[in-house]
Write a protein that holds these residues in place. Structure first.
Motif, mmCIF file in Angstrom:
data_model
loop_
_atom_site.group_PDB
_atom_site.id
_atom_site.type_symbol
_atom_site.label_atom_id
_atom_site.label_comp_id
_atom_site.label_asym_id
_atom_site.label_seq_id
_atom_site.Cartn_x
_atom_site.Cartn_y
_atom_site.Cartn_z
ATOM 1 N N LEU A 54 -32.199 -29.313 23.700
ATOM 2 C CA LEU A 54 -31.459 -28.586 22.658
ATOM 3 C C LEU A 54 -32.244 -28.536 21.351
ATOM 4 N N GLU A 55 -32.930 -29.608 21.021
ATOM 5 C CA GLU A 55 -33.728 -29.645 19.797
ATOM 6 C C GLU A 55 -34.823 -28.582 19.848
ATOM 7 N N GLU A 56 -35.499 -28.501 20.976
ATOM 8 C CA GLU A 56 -36.556 -27.502 21.148
ATOM 9 C C GLU A 56 -35.970 -26.087 21.114
ATOM 10 N N PHE A 57 -34.842 -25.891 21.772
ATOM 11 C CA PHE A 57 -34.228 -24.566 21.871
ATOM 12 C C PHE A 57 -33.785 -24.034 20.509
ATOM 13 N N THR A 58 -33.312 -24.920 19.632
ATOM 14 C CA THR A 58 -32.772 -24.479 18.345
ATOM 15 C C THR A 58 -33.793 -24.523 17.203
ATOM 16 N N ARG A 59 -34.952 -25.122 17.463
ATOM 17 C CA ARG A 59 -35.969 -25.252 16.406
ATOM 18 C C ARG A 59 -36.316 -23.886 15.818
ATOM 19 N N ASP A 60 -36.353 -23.808 14.508
ATOM 20 C CA ASP A 60 -36.707 -22.602 13.746
ATOM 21 C C ASP A 60 -35.751 -21.438 13.983
ATOM 22 N N LYS A 61 -34.574 -21.705 14.548
ATOM 23 C CA LYS A 61 -33.598 -20.637 14.764
ATOM 24 C C LYS A 61 -32.262 -21.025 14.143
ATOM 25 N N ASP A 62 -31.577 -21.943 14.778
ATOM 26 C CA ASP A 62 -30.240 -22.346 14.369
ATOM 27 C C ASP A 62 -30.356 -23.689 13.641
ATOM 28 N N ILE A 63 -30.478 -23.623 12.338
ATOM 29 C CA ILE A 63 -30.707 -24.803 11.505
ATOM 30 C C ILE A 63 -29.567 -25.810 11.627
ATOM 31 N N VAL A 64 -28.336 -25.322 11.634
ATOM 32 C CA VAL A 64 -27.172 -26.210 11.685
ATOM 33 C C VAL A 64 -27.156 -27.010 12.975
ATOM 34 N N THR A 65 -27.267 -26.322 14.099
ATOM 35 C CA THR A 65 -27.245 -27.012 15.384
ATOM 36 C C THR A 65 -28.455 -27.938 15.496
ATOM 37 N N HIS A 66 -29.604 -27.447 15.094
ATOM 38 C CA HIS A 66 -30.831 -28.242 15.201
ATOM 39 C C HIS A 66 -30.709 -29.553 14.412
ATOM 40 N N THR A 67 -30.182 -29.474 13.200
ATOM 41 C CA THR A 67 -30.039 -30.664 12.364
ATOM 42 C C THR A 67 -29.089 -31.674 12.999
ATOM 43 N N LYS A 68 -27.954 -31.200 13.500
ATOM 44 C CA LYS A 68 -26.996 -32.113 14.124
ATOM 45 C C LYS A 68 -27.552 -32.668 15.432
ATOM 46 N N VAL A 69 -28.264 -31.857 16.188
ATOM 47 C CA VAL A 69 -28.869 -32.330 17.441
ATOM 48 C C VAL A 69 -29.863 -33.453 17.138
ATOM 49 N N GLU A 70 -30.631 -33.309 16.067
ATOM 50 C CA GLU A 70 -31.559 -34.384 15.688
ATOM 51 C C GLU A 70 -30.793 -35.665 15.361
ATOM 52 N N GLU A 71 -29.657 -35.523 14.696
ATOM 53 C CA GLU A 71 -28.822 -36.687 14.365
ATOM 54 C C GLU A 71 -28.274 -37.336 15.635
ATOM 55 N N ILE A 72 -27.760 -36.516 16.542
ATOM 56 C CA ILE A 72 -27.224 -37.055 17.804
ATOM 57 C C ILE A 72 -28.343 -37.687 18.617
ATOM 58 N N LEU A 73 -29.499 -37.054 18.642
ATOM 59 C CA LEU A 73 -30.655 -37.604 19.358
ATOM 60 C C LEU A 73 -31.006 -38.980 18.808
ATOM 61 N N SER A 74 -30.949 -39.130 17.510
ATOM 62 C CA SER A 74 -31.198 -40.433 16.892
ATOM 63 C C SER A 74 -30.167 -41.460 17.356
ATOM 64 N N ASP A 75 -28.889 -41.053 17.407
ATOM 65 C CA ASP A 75 -27.841 -41.945 17.911
ATOM 66 C C ASP A 75 -28.117 -42.359 19.353
ATOM 67 N N GLU A 76 -28.483 -41.381 20.195
ATOM 68 C CA GLU A 76 -28.726 -41.678 21.613
ATOM 69 C C GLU A 76 -29.908 -42.627 21.772
ATOM 70 N N ARG A 77 -30.937 -42.439 20.960
ATOM 71 C CA ARG A 77 -32.089 -43.358 21.001
ATOM 72 C C ARG A 77 -31.674 -44.755 20.556
ATOM 73 N N GLU A 78 -30.797 -44.822 19.553
ATOM 74 C CA GLU A 78 -30.298 -46.120 19.106
ATOM 75 C C GLU A 78 -29.460 -46.778 20.199
ATOM 76 N N HIS A 79 -28.623 -45.998 20.884
ATOM 77 C CA HIS A 79 -27.850 -46.546 22.005
ATOM 78 C C HIS A 79 -28.796 -47.120 23.055
ATOM 79 N N LEU A 80 -29.825 -46.358 23.397
ATOM 80 C CA LEU A 80 -30.804 -46.815 24.389
ATOM 81 C C LEU A 80 -31.467 -48.099 23.923
ATOM 82 N N HIS A 81 -31.890 -48.142 22.685
ATOM 83 C CA HIS A 81 -32.549 -49.322 22.130
ATOM 84 C C HIS A 81 -31.627 -50.545 22.203
#
Length: 175
Positions: free
Chosen positions: A135-162
């Protein structure tokens, strides 16, 4: 609620708003992520009451926190974003369809041992990271809102994994 155009920052980003094919594909990806968030919530929720082992209390706390994030922070935002795009989660409106639509499926526990539960949840978080990287790749340079939130969720998921990997290391040390 703001219109999509109020979120747009660049001319390049404005181009996707009129691209029905892009929006349909984005909505499908968001819906897939939503299915996986509901599956993750279910997986965490169904695990913590039944686990056994030395680190049960610590693991229970991690699983409860992760379940809350998956539902309240991730799934609710995905629903809101779909609504902003004028889409409804049609492919997962039936609970039986969730696991069949999710790319990374619910892992049915074969054991209630803490170590096994953590390993299953590590696999699930790795799948979530894969979904959000797409999703991050798909929204990059297109949908700023979704891309920003996806980066935030991705950070959460990485923290969960950690966190899960730390718990697993602690469990392995105690055996």
């Amino acid at each position: 609620m703001k219109n999509l155009s109020e979120y747009l920052i660049t001319e390049q980003a404005k181009n996707w708003e009129d691209d029905d094919q892009y929006i349909d594909e984005l909505a499908l990806k968001l819906e897939n992520a939503l299915a996986e968030e509901f599956v993750a919530f279910y997986q965490y929720t169904m695990a913590w009451p039944f686990i056994h082992g030395k680190e049960r209390n610590k693991v229970e706390s991690v699983l409860k926190d992760n379940a809350k994030d998956e539902l309240e922070d991730h799934a609710y935002w995905l629903l809101e974003r779909l609504d902003q795009l004028g889409k409804r989660p049609e492919t997962i409106k039936n609970i039986d369809e969730l696991n069949s639509f999710a790319k990374h499926k619910y892992i049915i526990p074969v054991s209630v041992d803490v170590k096994d539960i953590i390993e299953d949840n590590i696999k699930a978080e790795q799948g979530a990271i894969e979904t959000y990287l797409d999703l991050e790749e798909f929204t990059r340079d297109k949908d700023i809102v979704t891309h920003t939130k996806v980066e935030e969720i991705l950070s959460d998921e990485r923290e969960h994994l950690h966190e899960l990997e730390k718990v697993l290391r602690d469990i392995v040390k105690t055996f």
